[in-house]
Every structure is written in C-alpha cells, then in structure tokens.
Design a protein around this motif. Structure first.
Motif, PDB file in Angstrom:
ATOM      1  N   PRO A 103      16.700  -5.623  45.444  1.00 31.46           N
ATOM      2  CA  PRO A 103      17.972  -5.080  46.185  1.00 31.46           C
ATOM      3  C   PRO A 103      18.978  -4.922  45.401  1.00 31.46           C
ATOM      4  CG  PRO A 103      18.022  -7.617  46.709  1.00 31.46           C
ATOM      5  CD  PRO A 103      16.647  -7.130  45.872  1.00 31.46           C
ATOM      6  N   LEU A 104      19.821  -3.845  45.530  1.00 32.33           N
ATOM      7  CA  LEU A 104      20.951  -3.284  45.191  1.00 32.33           C
ATOM      8  C   LEU A 104      22.002  -4.138  45.611  1.00 32.33           C
ATOM      9  CD1 LEU A 104      20.502   0.492  44.928  1.00 32.33           C
ATOM     10  CD2 LEU A 104      20.247  -1.108  43.357  1.00 32.33           C
ATOM     11  N   LEU A 105      23.464  -4.349  44.676  1.00 31.10           N
ATOM     12  CA  LEU A 105      24.275  -5.516  45.533  1.00 31.10           C
ATOM     13  C   LEU A 105      25.602  -4.172  45.446  1.00 31.10           C
ATOM     14  CD1 LEU A 105      23.896  -8.600  43.366  1.00 31.10           C
ATOM     15  CD2 LEU A 105      22.986  -8.103  45.668  1.00 31.10           C
ATOM     16  N   ILE A 106      26.001  -4.199  46.870  1.00 33.10           N
ATOM     17  CA  ILE A 106      27.225  -3.209  46.772  1.00 33.10           C
ATOM     18  C   ILE A 106      28.050  -3.754  47.772  1.00 33.10           C
ATOM     19  CG2 ILE A 106      25.500  -1.345  46.449  1.00 33.10           C
ATOM     20  CD1 ILE A 106      25.821  -0.797  49.510  1.00 33.10           C
ATOM     21  N   SER A 107      29.481  -2.979  47.629  1.00 32.91           N
ATOM     22  CA  SER A 107      30.611  -3.195  48.467  1.00 32.91           C
ATOM     23  C   SER A 107      31.131  -2.112  48.936  1.00 32.91           C
ATOM     24  CB  SER A 107      31.562  -4.321  47.831  1.00 32.91           C
ATOM     25  OG  SER A 107      32.821  -4.288  48.366  1.00 32.91           O
ATOM     26  N   GLY A 108      31.115  -1.643  50.103  1.00 36.40           N
ATOM     27  CA  GLY A 108      31.905  -0.533  50.519  1.00 36.40           C
ATOM     28  C   GLY A 108      33.415  -0.576  50.397  1.00 36.40           C
ATOM     29  N   VAL A 109      34.020  -1.633  50.370  1.00 39.50           N
ATOM     30  CA  VAL A 109      35.525  -1.987  50.305  1.00 39.50           C
ATOM     31  C   VAL A 109      35.816  -1.692  48.935  1.00 39.50           C
ATOM     32  CG1 VAL A 109      37.311  -3.449  50.511  1.00 39.50           C
ATOM     33  CG2 VAL A 109      35.620  -3.523  52.210  1.00 39.50           C
ATOM     34  N   THR A 110      35.124  -2.468  47.902  1.00 39.21           N
ATOM     35  CA  THR A 110      35.563  -2.317  46.406  1.00 39.21           C
ATOM     36  C   THR A 110      34.878  -1.159  45.742  1.00 39.21           C
ATOM     37  OG1 THR A 110      33.863  -3.736  45.789  1.00 39.21           O
ATOM     38  CG2 THR A 110      36.173  -5.020  46.506  1.00 39.21           C
ATOM     39  N   ARG A 111      33.740  -0.590  46.442  1.00 38.58           N
ATOM     40  CA  ARG A 111      32.855   0.528  45.669  1.00 38.58           C
ATOM     41  C   ARG A 111      32.013   0.182  44.858  1.00 38.58           C
ATOM     42  NH1 ARG A 111      33.126   5.146  47.835  1.00 38.58           N
ATOM     43  NH2 ARG A 111      32.487   6.299  46.130  1.00 38.58           N
ATOM     44  N   VAL A 112      31.910  -1.393  44.414  1.00 40.47           N
ATOM     45  CA  VAL A 112      30.975  -1.793  43.524  1.00 40.47           C
ATOM     46  C   VAL A 112      29.633  -1.614  43.994  1.00 40.47           C
ATOM     47  CG1 VAL A 112      29.809  -3.749  42.432  1.00 40.47           C
ATOM     48  CG2 VAL A 112      32.427  -3.709  42.519  1.00 40.47           C
TER      49      VAL A 112
END
Length: 143
Positions: A103-112
C-alpha cells in the motif's frame, strides 16, 4: 503530474456493508464506480481495522460486479500524518493480511505520497489506453 497529464477522479464515499444489495446509497455510488477504469482505495489509517475496511470494499465490489472488482486498483493508507511511524507500520502489516500488494502511504494534509498515488493511477490509465489501442491500426494500410 505535469503538462498534458490529466484525468478525472470520482470521489465515491465509503461504502457500507450491504451496499451491493442496495443498503444506504450503495447502488447509486456503485453505479458511478462502474464508469471508473482504475480504483484508488483511500483507507483511513487512523481507524482500528484497516484490513476490515479494505475487505468490506472489495466484497461489495465483487458482489455488485465481478468485472468491476477486477479493475486495476491502487491502495493507499491515508492520514499517515496523524500516527507515529511505528503505528503506520502496524497498520501496513494489518492491511497486508488481506491485500497482496504494497500500500502507498499518503497524507492529504501534508501531501506526502499524493503525487505518487496520482502517478500510479495515471500509469494504470496509460496501460489501459495501450491495451485498448493495441492492434487498432494493425489492419490499416494506405493502399
């Protein structure tokens, strides 16, 4: 993703168990999903059961349409900024009990990780376009 790179995303709210049988707004949401060529599963990594969340979606897709369930998918754990790295790692381990990929690891807040997720969707769309266009001109000749 850069000039010339574009596609349409459909945001389908989380499906509840029984959506394929019409629970909630299931059929209306699943009808929209049918128009999508690639599925991007955003799983909230702050919830207790990420494996169960993924399994529920997969089961509903399969119950609604086995063809839909076979579409390419990108799976991402979202909101990684809300957990400690070791907690994120635990969620990845839990998800991998029901999902074979990474799975990809993402953060909508930090855009990582967001650009990587969009790139993966775009890559799948490119592969689909190649398959759809393969052999299209094979029989054509200028004579």
């Amino acid at each position: 993703l850069g000039p010339g790179s574009r596609f349409v995303l459909a945001d389908i709210p989380g499906l509840i168990e029984g959506a394929a049988e019409g629970a909630g707004l299931g059929h209306r949401f699943l009808g929209h999903v049918e128009r999508c060529k690639v599925l991007l599963h955003l799983i909230d990594c702050t919830q207790d059961d990420v494996a169960g969340a993924y399994t529920t979606i997969r089961n509903e897709l399969e119950a609604y349409s086995p063809e839909l369930a076979q579409r390419p998918e990108v799976v991402a754990l979202n909101k990684i900024d809300a957990l400690l790295p070791e907690q994120v790692a635990e969620q990845v381990t839990q998800l991998k009990t029901v999902y074979d990929g990474e799975p990809l690891l993402i953060s909508g807040v930090t855009r990582v990780g967001v650009k990587k997720a969009l790139s993966e969707v775009s890559r799948h769309l490119g592969l689909i376009a190649e398959e759809e266009n393969a052999g299209e001109d094979a029989d054509w000749t200028p004579l």
